[in-house]
Motif scaffolding. Structure first.
Motif, PDB file in Angstrom:
ATOM      1  N   ASP A  97       0.824  -1.203   0.000  1.00 48.72           N
ATOM      2  CA  ASP A  97       0.000   0.000   0.000  1.00 48.72           C
ATOM      3  C   ASP A  97       0.863   1.261   0.000  1.00 48.72           C
ATOM      4  O   ASP A  97       0.637   2.190  -0.783  1.00 48.72           O
ATOM      5  CB  ASP A  97      -0.930  -0.008   1.215  1.00 48.72           C
ATOM      6  CG  ASP A  97      -1.928  -1.157   1.168  1.00 48.72           C
ATOM      7  OD1 ASP A  97      -2.407  -1.477   0.055  1.00 48.72           O
ATOM      8  OD2 ASP A  97      -2.206  -1.740   2.229  1.00 48.72           O
ATOM      9  N   ALA A  98       1.865   1.287   0.843  1.00 49.09           N
ATOM     10  CA  ALA A  98       2.770   2.443   0.899  1.00 49.09           C
ATOM     11  C   ALA A  98       3.825   2.384  -0.196  1.00 49.09           C
ATOM     12  O   ALA A  98       4.470   3.380  -0.491  1.00 49.09           O
ATOM     13  CB  ALA A  98       3.447   2.509   2.258  1.00 49.09           C
ATOM     14  N   ARG A  99       4.011   1.183  -0.781  1.00 47.04           N
ATOM     15  CA  ARG A  99       5.070   0.942  -1.762  1.00 47.04           C
ATOM     16  C   ARG A  99       6.425   1.327  -1.176  1.00 47.04           C
ATOM     17  O   ARG A  99       7.217   2.057  -1.787  1.00 47.04           O
ATOM     18  CB  ARG A  99       4.793   1.659  -3.091  1.00 47.04           C
ATOM     19  CG  ARG A  99       3.530   1.165  -3.802  1.00 47.04           C
ATOM     20  CD  ARG A  99       3.517   1.528  -5.280  1.00 47.04           C
ATOM     21  NE  ARG A  99       4.593   0.867  -6.013  1.00 47.04           N
ATOM     22  CZ  ARG A  99       4.546  -0.396  -6.456  1.00 47.04           C
ATOM     23  NH1 ARG A  99       3.464  -1.146  -6.210  1.00 47.04           N
ATOM     24  NH2 ARG A  99       5.570  -0.911  -7.112  1.00 47.04           N
ATOM     25  N   LEU A 100       6.686   0.781   0.002  1.00 47.67           N
ATOM     26  CA  LEU A 100       7.942   1.011   0.696  1.00 47.67           C
ATOM     27  C   LEU A 100       8.429  -0.297   1.308  1.00 47.67           C
ATOM     28  O   LEU A 100       7.621  -1.136   1.728  1.00 47.67           O
ATOM     29  CB  LEU A 100       7.768   2.036   1.828  1.00 47.67           C
ATOM     30  CG  LEU A 100       7.474   3.487   1.450  1.00 47.67           C
ATOM     31  CD1 LEU A 100       7.127   4.280   2.706  1.00 47.67           C
ATOM     32  CD2 LEU A 100       8.674   4.106   0.739  1.00 47.67           C
ATOM     33  N   PHE A 101       9.758  -0.457   1.368  1.00 45.65           N
ATOM     34  CA  PHE A 101      10.331  -1.524   2.170  1.00 45.65           C
ATOM     35  C   PHE A 101      10.448  -1.012   3.600  1.00 45.65           C
ATOM     36  O   PHE A 101      10.945   0.084   3.847  1.00 45.65           O
ATOM     37  CB  PHE A 101      11.708  -1.921   1.647  1.00 45.65           C
ATOM     38  CG  PHE A 101      11.659  -2.806   0.439  1.00 45.65           C
ATOM     39  CD1 PHE A 101      11.366  -4.155   0.555  1.00 45.65           C
ATOM     40  CD2 PHE A 101      11.900  -2.290  -0.829  1.00 45.65           C
ATOM     41  CE1 PHE A 101      11.311  -4.981  -0.561  1.00 45.65           C
ATOM     42  CE2 PHE A 101      11.848  -3.089  -1.949  1.00 45.65           C
ATOM     43  CZ  PHE A 101      11.552  -4.446  -1.817  1.00 45.65           C
ATOM     44  N   VAL A 102       9.955  -1.803   4.532  1.00 48.18           N
ATOM     45  CA  VAL A 102       9.943  -1.386   5.932  1.00 48.18           C
ATOM     46  C   VAL A 102      10.527  -2.513   6.785  1.00 48.18           C
ATOM     47  O   VAL A 102      10.566  -3.673   6.363  1.00 48.18           O
ATOM     48  CB  VAL A 102       8.506  -1.056   6.402  1.00 48.18           C
ATOM     49  CG1 VAL A 102       7.947   0.122   5.614  1.00 48.18           C
ATOM     50  CG2 VAL A 102       7.593  -2.275   6.256  1.00 48.18           C
ATOM     51  N   PRO A 103      10.998  -2.188   7.993  1.00 41.54           N
ATOM     52  CA  PRO A 103      11.498  -3.247   8.875  1.00 41.54           C
ATOM     53  C   PRO A 103      10.389  -4.242   9.205  1.00 41.54           C
ATOM     54  O   PRO A 103       9.204  -3.892   9.272  1.00 41.54           O
ATOM     55  CB  PRO A 103      11.939  -2.477  10.123  1.00 41.54           C
ATOM     56  CG  PRO A 103      12.144  -1.078   9.669  1.00 41.54           C
ATOM     57  CD  PRO A 103      11.131  -0.848   8.586  1.00 41.54           C
ATOM     58  N   GLY A 104      10.779  -5.463   9.422  1.00 45.74           N
ATOM     59  CA  GLY A 104       9.799  -6.482   9.765  1.00 45.74           C
ATOM     60  C   GLY A 104      10.165  -7.823   9.169  1.00 45.74           C
ATOM     61  O   GLY A 104      11.266  -8.010   8.636  1.00 45.74           O
ATOM     62  N   ARG A 105       9.238  -8.739   9.254  1.00 50.00           N
ATOM     63  CA  ARG A 105       9.468 -10.077   8.727  1.00 50.00           C
ATOM     64  C   ARG A 105       9.639 -10.021   7.214  1.00 50.00           C
ATOM     65  O   ARG A 105       8.855  -9.359   6.522  1.00 50.00           O
ATOM     66  CB  ARG A 105       8.283 -10.978   9.094  1.00 50.00           C
ATOM     67  CG  ARG A 105       8.485 -12.435   8.714  1.00 50.00           C
ATOM     68  CD  ARG A 105       7.339 -13.278   9.225  1.00 50.00           C
ATOM     69  NE  ARG A 105       7.529 -14.687   8.921  1.00 50.00           N
ATOM     70  CZ  ARG A 105       6.707 -15.653   9.268  1.00 50.00           C
ATOM     71  NH1 ARG A 105       5.608 -15.342   9.973  1.00 50.00           N
ATOM     72  NH2 ARG A 105       6.955 -16.909   8.956  1.00 50.00           N
ATOM     73  N   PRO A 106      10.646 -10.699   6.658  1.00 51.77           N
ATOM     74  CA  PRO A 106      10.862 -10.653   5.203  1.00 51.77           C
ATOM     75  C   PRO A 106       9.628 -11.062   4.412  1.00 51.77           C
ATOM     76  O   PRO A 106       8.859 -11.937   4.833  1.00 51.77           O
ATOM     77  CB  PRO A 106      12.012 -11.644   4.990  1.00 51.77           C
ATOM     78  CG  PRO A 106      12.728 -11.672   6.289  1.00 51.77           C
ATOM     79  CD  PRO A 106      11.669 -11.498   7.343  1.00 51.77           C
TER      80      PRO A 106
END
Length: 356
Positions: free
Chosen positions: A60-69
């Motif tokens: 939705d944000a079209r971003l890579f974010v920290p978290g589970r791969p």
């Protein structure tokens, strides 16, 4: 059961079995004949450097974010397949057993697709079935050339003469461009010349931008197409183009962009840097071009002999040698162009390991 090639962890390839999907009324069962290994995305998964295996993609944000791969091992990879129709559902009328279908369903011995999907991807029966593995990777290359907006009489420099780069170079020539290919590997430079590149330059000898400017009356290339995934090649691509010109980059860069200096020619020459990525096409073309058109155009050009793809296949090996094939691509790129996994026919016949 379906036999699959699986990545269990970075650098770890296995052969496993999964339940064969049931055949529904509008389904088409395909027996895979050939499956190409991508030396781009798949190798990043094999090496464990792909952002999707270390970060979370927020669609939705079209971003890579920290978290589970987003992608967790083990994973079945592959997106360059061609197979034979072996069974159809009761309501299927558009395809029949024996036809050859190209598409993307992973390194797996069998799969089930919808009738509409199969019918749109039937390969000409007179064509070499191996050509079917190029539908996706060829689309990547075609998208690069569309993003380049090339014109007759222009000079295009292609950085990186692997599978994508070789196809890009051919398509650029078909668009009427004079093509200069750049790589460090002698065999790839020779192949590019054989397939029609006007000039092939060894990047290992340096001074690529200077040579390009010398070949264009000091002006520089009209467009540079960077498909190597090497940040230093991207920097040299920027240096190679004329003032107010374009660099199209489809290289899948991993890690930091060491060797790219944006305060130099990029800034002073007003270089237009365009990312070409297969999830979409240029905004000005989106009303006419989509993924299916990219796919079918590449296959049609290959079948009609207007795009030479078979010479790109350097190795056809049994799928059981997948681990060997990945290691070859990873550690000895100078020995290989396109590796194709062959799945055996029901009688168990297999292709011997080695060059095609």
């Amino acid at each position: 059961m379906a036999t699959v090639v699986r990545l269990d962890a970075p650098g770890c390839v296995s052969i496993a079995e999964e339940p064969d999907p049931p055949l529904h009324a509008t389904g088409v069962r395909l027996r895979t004949r050939y499956s190409g290994i991508s030396a781009g995305t798949e190798l990043t998964q094999y090496r464990g450097t792909n952002a999707h295996v270390v970060k979370t993609w927020d669609p939705d944000a079209r971003l890579f974010v920290p978290g589970r791969p987003a992608v967790a091992y083990p994973v079945v990879v592959g997106y360059e397949e061609v197979g034979e129709v072996v069974e159809v559902g009761d309501e299927v009328t558009a395809v029949r057993p024996g036809q050859v279908v190209w598409g993307a369903w992973g390194h797996r011995s069998t799969t089930v697709v919808e009738e509409e999907y199969a019918a749109a991807r039937v390969l000409d029966p007179a064509a070499d079935p191996v050509l079917g593995i190029f539908s996706h990777i060829g689309s990547v290359a075609l998208n690069v050339v569309l993003d380049a907006d090339l014109h007759v009489g222009e000079t295009a420099v292609v950085f990186g003469l692997g599978v994508v780069g070789q196809i890009v170079a051919q398509l650029a020539r078909r668009n009427g461009a004079r093509v200069i290919g750049v790589d460090t590997l002698p065999d790839r430079l020779a192949l590019a010349r054989d397939l029609g590149a006007d000039v092939a330059l060894d990047a290992g000898e340096g001074r690529i931008a200077e040579q390009v400017r010398a070949a264009t009356s000091g002006r520089g290339a009209d467009v540079a197409l960077e498909v190597s995934g090497n940040p230093q090649a991207l920097h040299e691509a920027v240096r190679s183009v004329a003032y107010n010109s374009r660099v199209v980059t489809a290289g899948f860069y991993q890690g930091e962009a060491r060797g790219l200096f944006l305060g130099e020619e990029f800034h002073h020459n007003r270089v237009d840097l365009v990312c070409s990525q297969i999830s979409g096409v240029a905004p000005g073309l989106a009303h006419r071009w989509d993924r299916r058109r990219l796919n079918t155009t590449v296959i049609d050009l290959a079948v009609r002999g207007r795009l030479s793809l078979r010479p790109l296949v350097s190795h056809v090996v049994p799928f059981t040698d997948a681990a060997w094939a990945y290691d070859l691509l990873d550690t000895h790129p100078e020995r290989v162009t396109q590796v194709v996994l062959e799945f055996p026919a029901p009688d168990g016949c297999d292709h011997p390991r080695g060059a095609a």
